[in-house]
Design a protein around this motif. Structure first.
Motif, PDB file in Angstrom:
ATOM      1  N   PRO A  58       0.833  -1.209   0.000  1.00  0.00           N
ATOM      2  CA  PRO A  58       0.000   0.000   0.000  1.00  0.00           C
ATOM      3  C   PRO A  58       0.865   1.254   0.000  1.00  0.00           C
ATOM      4  CG  PRO A  58       0.211  -0.824   2.226  1.00  0.00           C
ATOM      5  CD  PRO A  58       0.973  -1.789   1.350  1.00  0.00           C
ATOM      6  N   SER A  59       0.235   2.396  -0.166  1.00  0.00           N
ATOM      7  CA  SER A  59       0.959   3.668  -0.170  1.00  0.00           C
ATOM      8  C   SER A  59       1.416   4.020   1.245  1.00  0.00           C
ATOM      9  CB  SER A  59       0.058   4.790  -0.710  1.00  0.00           C
ATOM     10  OG  SER A  59       0.622   6.058  -0.453  1.00  0.00           O
ATOM     11  N   GLY A  60       2.728   4.030   1.451  1.00  0.00           N
ATOM     12  CA  GLY A  60       3.262   4.384   2.762  1.00  0.00           C
ATOM     13  C   GLY A  60       3.032   5.841   3.108  1.00  0.00           C
ATOM     14  N   HIS A  61       3.119   6.709   2.104  1.00  0.00           N
ATOM     15  CA  HIS A  61       2.861   8.133   2.349  1.00  0.00           C
ATOM     16  C   HIS A  61       1.437   8.340   2.866  1.00  0.00           C
ATOM     17  CE1 HIS A  61       6.535   8.776   0.114  1.00  0.00           C
ATOM     18  NE2 HIS A  61       6.426  10.098   0.212  1.00  0.00           N
ATOM     19  N   THR A  62       0.476   7.687   2.203  1.00  0.00           N
ATOM     20  CA  THR A  62      -0.918   7.836   2.611  1.00  0.00           C
ATOM     21  C   THR A  62      -1.145   7.245   3.995  1.00  0.00           C
ATOM     22  OG1 THR A  62      -1.576   7.677   0.289  1.00  0.00           O
ATOM     23  CG2 THR A  62      -3.309   7.410   1.942  1.00  0.00           C
ATOM     24  N   ALA A  63      -0.554   6.094   4.261  1.00  0.00           N
ATOM     25  CA  ALA A  63      -0.686   5.474   5.574  1.00  0.00           C
ATOM     26  C   ALA A  63      -0.125   6.390   6.659  1.00  0.00           C
ATOM     27  CB  ALA A  63       0.026   4.127   5.591  1.00  0.00           C
ATOM     28  N   PHE A  64       1.028   6.982   6.408  1.00  0.00           N
ATOM     29  CA  PHE A  64       1.672   7.873   7.379  1.00  0.00           C
ATOM     30  C   PHE A  64       0.798   9.093   7.663  1.00  0.00           C
ATOM     31  CE2 PHE A  64       4.303  11.768   7.699  1.00  0.00           C
ATOM     32  CZ  PHE A  64       4.835  11.570   8.970  1.00  0.00           C
ATOM     33  N   PHE A  65       0.328   9.753   6.631  1.00  0.00           N
ATOM     34  CA  PHE A  65      -0.432  10.985   6.824  1.00  0.00           C
ATOM     35  C   PHE A  65      -1.785  10.703   7.464  1.00  0.00           C
ATOM     36  CE2 PHE A  65      -1.761  15.300   5.277  1.00  0.00           C
ATOM     37  CZ  PHE A  65      -0.657  15.974   5.773  1.00  0.00           C
ATOM     38  N   THR A  66      -2.405   9.587   7.080  1.00  0.00           N
ATOM     39  CA  THR A  66      -3.668   9.209   7.687  1.00  0.00           C
ATOM     40  C   THR A  66      -3.470   8.885   9.165  1.00  0.00           C
ATOM     41  OG1 THR A  66      -4.415   8.283   5.579  1.00  0.00           O
ATOM     42  CG2 THR A  66      -5.635   7.635   7.543  1.00  0.00           C
ATOM     43  N   ALA A  67      -2.373   8.217   9.485  1.00  0.00           N
ATOM     44  CA  ALA A  67      -2.074   7.900  10.885  1.00  0.00           C
ATOM     45  C   ALA A  67      -1.946   9.167  11.720  1.00  0.00           C
ATOM     46  CB  ALA A  67      -0.789   7.073  10.967  1.00  0.00           C
ATOM     47  N   LEU A  68      -1.256  10.168  11.199  1.00  0.00           N
ATOM     48  CA  LEU A  68      -1.122  11.435  11.924  1.00  0.00           C
ATOM     49  C   LEU A  68      -2.482  12.085  12.152  1.00  0.00           C
ATOM     50  CD1 LEU A  68       1.991  13.054  10.206  1.00  0.00           C
ATOM     51  CD2 LEU A  68       1.887  12.056  12.497  1.00  0.00           C
ATOM     52  N   GLY A 118      -6.105  11.309   4.603  1.00  0.00           N
ATOM     53  CA  GLY A 118      -5.818  10.312   3.583  1.00  0.00           C
ATOM     54  C   GLY A 118      -6.108  10.808   2.183  1.00  0.00           C
ATOM     55  N   ALA A 119      -7.187  11.550   2.025  1.00  0.00           N
ATOM     56  CA  ALA A 119      -7.542  12.064   0.699  1.00  0.00           C
ATOM     57  C   ALA A 119      -6.507  13.071   0.208  1.00  0.00           C
ATOM     58  CB  ALA A 119      -8.925  12.706   0.741  1.00  0.00           C
ATOM     59  N   ALA A 120      -6.013  13.916   1.103  1.00  0.00           N
ATOM     60  CA  ALA A 120      -5.026  14.928   0.705  1.00  0.00           C
ATOM     61  C   ALA A 120      -3.734  14.275   0.216  1.00  0.00           C
ATOM     62  CB  ALA A 120      -4.739  15.857   1.881  1.00  0.00           C
ATOM     63  N   MET A 121      -3.192  13.372   1.026  1.00  0.00           N
ATOM     64  CA  MET A 121      -1.947  12.722   0.618  1.00  0.00           C
ATOM     65  C   MET A 121      -2.187  11.763  -0.538  1.00  0.00           C
ATOM     66  SD  MET A 121       1.306  12.465   0.924  1.00  0.00           S
ATOM     67  CE  MET A 121       1.850  13.096   2.526  1.00  0.00           C
ATOM     68  N   GLY A 122      -3.329  11.072  -0.531  1.00  0.00           N
ATOM     69  CA  GLY A 122      -3.631  10.163  -1.622  1.00  0.00           C
ATOM     70  C   GLY A 122      -3.732  10.878  -2.953  1.00  0.00           C
ATOM     71  N   TRP A 123      -4.377  12.045  -2.949  1.00  0.00           N
ATOM     72  CA  TRP A 123      -4.464  12.840  -4.176  1.00  0.00           C
ATOM     73  C   TRP A 123      -3.067  13.184  -4.680  1.00  0.00           C
ATOM     74  CZ3 TRP A 123      -2.504  17.872  -4.291  1.00  0.00           C
ATOM     75  CH2 TRP A 123      -2.630  18.518  -5.536  1.00  0.00           C
ATOM     76  N   ALA A 124      -2.190  13.606  -3.775  1.00  0.00           N
ATOM     77  CA  ALA A 124      -0.828  13.983  -4.174  1.00  0.00           C
ATOM     78  C   ALA A 124      -0.090  12.800  -4.795  1.00  0.00           C
ATOM     79  CB  ALA A 124      -0.061  14.514  -2.970  1.00  0.00           C
ATOM     80  N   GLN A 125      -0.234  11.616  -4.192  1.00  0.00           N
ATOM     81  CA  GLN A 125       0.477  10.452  -4.696  1.00  0.00           C
ATOM     82  C   GLN A 125      -0.018  10.025  -6.074  1.00  0.00           C
ATOM     83  OE1 GLN A 125       3.255   9.168  -2.974  1.00  0.00           O
ATOM     84  NE2 GLN A 125       2.774  11.153  -2.076  1.00  0.00           N
ATOM     85  N   VAL A 126      -1.322  10.058  -6.272  1.00  0.00           N
ATOM     86  CA  VAL A 126      -1.875   9.686  -7.576  1.00  0.00           C
ATOM     87  C   VAL A 126      -1.575  10.768  -8.608  1.00  0.00           C
ATOM     88  CG1 VAL A 126      -4.000   9.204  -8.845  1.00  0.00           C
ATOM     89  CG2 VAL A 126      -3.666   8.224  -6.572  1.00  0.00           C
ATOM     90  N   ALA A 127      -1.700  12.025  -8.208  1.00  0.00           N
ATOM     91  CA  ALA A 127      -1.450  13.129  -9.136  1.00  0.00           C
ATOM     92  C   ALA A 127      -0.014  13.140  -9.631  1.00  0.00           C
ATOM     93  CB  ALA A 127      -1.779  14.459  -8.460  1.00  0.00           C
TER      94      ALA A 127
END
Length: 228
Positions: A131-141, A172-181
């Protein structure tokens, strides 16, 4: 002091809701991992949402995406963690400080382990994506901040759960958008990262509470024996 007088990081009122939600999130992580194990192309859902490998975001949104992406990189995440721990200590919430460190470690560690187990790649064999580690990290925070706010504000089950889920969704949506974009992840990688945090953080918060309570109980018992 992290004793029983200290507010729990996972308020008892939220446990009946966040427990099943975390279990469901874990099932989603496993299901997606099995579905996309060993894949190197976007799936049907990914193609329906966006072509993930097309790095098409343009300024000024590209700058926003890059800034968010930096927060998930080692240097950026270290800065965020230090700031979060310092804030918790200033608020006299040592349990929250412990949860930040342990929660991030558990979430990122779980995501990293899953990457190697699933073996899904993007842009070449060396780029594990699920899975996306960036998204997991930001969602965790976001989850940990919401749990802290729920305790400080004394929110009930409905309001507290709503705040926690809303924070997880926004983070999660903020970081997820960045990763997909930026073409760094498939949309389903982002969903997997989001669900990873949603499964790990409530369980970790419960564990931190139990360990802190046991530590205080042992300290209290030792003090009573010394006074006898």
């Amino acid at each position: 002091m992290t004793g029983r007088s200290a507010p729990a990081m996972l308020p008892p009122s939220l446990r009946p809701w966040l427990g099943p939600i975390g279990a469901l999130a874990a099932l989603v992580v496993v299901a997606l991992g099995v579905l996309y194990a060993g894949h190197s192309e976007p799936g049907r859902v990914d193609r329906w949402i966006i072509q993930p490998t097309a790095d098409s975001v343009r300024p000024p949104w590209r700058h926003v995406a890059l800034a968010l992406d930096f927060l998930g990189e080692p240097a950026g995440s270290a800065m965020v963690i230090v700031a979060a721990v310092a804030g918790c200590l200033l608020l006299r919430r040592p349990r929250a400080a412990v949860l930040v460190v342990v929660g991030v470690g558990m979430t990122v560690g779980t995501a990293t382990l899953l990457k190697h187990l699933v073996g899904r790649t993007i842009h070449g064999d060396g780029n594990l994506s699920y899975p996306s580690g960036h998204t997991a990290f930001f969602t965790a925070l976001a989850l940990m901040a919401a749990l802290l706010a729920t305790g400080r504000l004394g929110l009930g089950r409905t309001a507290g759960t709503s705040l926690v889920l809303a924070a997880a969704l926004v983070g999660g949506a903020a970081m997820g958008w960045a990763q997909v974009a930026l073409g760094a992840h498939y949309p389903t990688d982002v969903l997997g990262g989001w669900c990873t945090a949603l499964a790990v953080i409530p369980a970790t918060a419960w564990l931190v509470d139990r360990m802190a309570d046991r530590l205080v109980d042992r300290t209290a018992d030792a003090g009573q024996r010394e006074r006898r």
